[in-house]
Design an enzyme around this catalytic site. Structure first.
Site: not given
Ligand SMILES: Nc1ncnc2c1ncn2[C@@H]1O[C@H](COP(=O)(O)OP(=O)(O)O)[C@@H](O)[C@H]1O
Ligand SMILES: Cc1cn([C@H]2C[C@H](O)[C@@H](COP(=O)(O)O)O2)c(=O)[nH]c1=O
Length: 254
Positions: A186, A127, A74, A58
């Site tokens: 999640l 990352r 990623e 996001t």
């Molecule tokens: N500040 C926030 N408040 C509530 N929900 C959020 C926020 N930021 C992201 N989300 C929601 O949380 C989930 C995970 O966000 P995401 O950006 O995909 O996280 P990451 O990339 O770190 O895994 C998504 O469904 C996104 O829409």
């Molecule tokens: C870098 C990294 C990621 N993973 C896994 C963890 C999550 O299930 C996804 C990445 O999702 P995110 O929402 O962007 O955090 O991949 C892993 O198992 N090992 C790794 O090194």
């Protein structure tokens, strides 16, 4: 591009002066080759770090609207589908058997992203090759889910890569969130492979991140760290991104 620059340094060092200067976000390097100077610019790299579902994607989406930044999310789709196989799903089903498979592939795809040629002066990455090793491989190993031999082989690969290939990072932005918040997000995101992730897994990842980027007691931190609290709702997050915009885009001086 960076490897080419390194090659240029070693092959021209005895012939001429080679200089690297840093201006704001650019590192500019001049090499002398075949009787002419060549100017290379190395994009600065900002890595967005944080727990699973902390809001990294996001955040990257938000900054993708900024000019002069190339955003690299990623490559999760690759981790879910490599030639018809799903190493991410396999790892969550049986980490002891498939952890090394997934992490070897993630290490490769991260390296590919770090080395990819981009046209913008700034790269914002989700990352890094460092967190893949220091957080996820480490977690598999410490939790007893990765056999020692797999950990040893992955560590040898990682050390060879980081000792032989320049992987510059200029700034780490750490989206610091509580494991509970991540667990909620999640569940909302509902990625099929991650449905079995318990809160304890996110707590372990959180602790490894804190030791690495806040306490700085576990592994080398390759760049200055800017910490942004990430438990807030989206509107507040945008405010924080705006408040920190200059620090983030200047790439250092945190
Ligand atoms: N500040 C926030 N408040 C509530 N929900 C959020 C926020 N930021 C992201 N989300 C929601 O949380 C989930 C995970 O966000 P995401 O950006 O995909 O996280 P990451 O990339 O770190 O895994 C998504 O469904 C996104 O829409
Ligand atoms: C870098 C990294 C990621 N993973 C896994 C963890 C999550 O299930 C996804 C990445 O999702 P995110 O929402 O962007 O955090 O991949 C892993 O198992 N090992 C790794 O090194």
């Amino acid at each position: 591009m960076y490897m080419y620059i390194l090659c240029s340094i070693s092959s021209t060092a005895s012939l001429c002066n080679t200089c690297i200067t840093s201006h704001f976000n650019y590192a500019t390097l001049f090499t002398y080759s075949s009787h002419m100077y060549i100017l290379h610019t190395i994009p600065s790299t900002i890595c967005i770090e944080g727990n699973i579902a902390s809001g990294k994607t996001t955040c990257l989406e938000y900054f993708s609207k900024t000019s002069n930044i190339e955003v690299l999310t990623e490559p999760v789709s690759k981790w879910r589908n490599v030639r018809g196989h799903n190493p991410l799903g396999l790892m969550y089903q049986d980490p002891t058997r498939w952890g090394i498979t997934l992490q070897t592939y993630i290490q490769l795809t991260m390296l590919d992203q770090h080395l990819s040629t981009i046209s913008a002066p700034m790269r914002m990455m989700e990352r890094s090759i460092y967190s893949a090793k220091y957080i996820f491989v480490e977690n598999l190993y410490r939790s007893g889910k990765m056999p020692e031999v797999d950990f040893a082989v992955l560590s040898e690969w990682f050390e060879w890569i980081t000792q032989n290939i320049a992987i510059p990072v200029d700034l780490i932005v750490y989206l610091q969130s509580s494991p509970q918040t991540c667990h909620e997000r999640l569940k909302e995101r509902c990625r099929e492979e991650e449905k079995i992730i318990p809160l304890e897994y996110l707590e372990a990842i959180h602790q490894l991140y804190e030791d690495w980027l806040i306490k700085k007691t576990s592994f080398n931190v390759p760049a200055p760290v800017l910490v942004i609290s990430a438990d807030d709702d989206l509107q507040k997050m945008i405010l924080q991104y705006e408040e920190n915009r200059e620090k983030i885009l200047s790439g250092s001086n945190v």
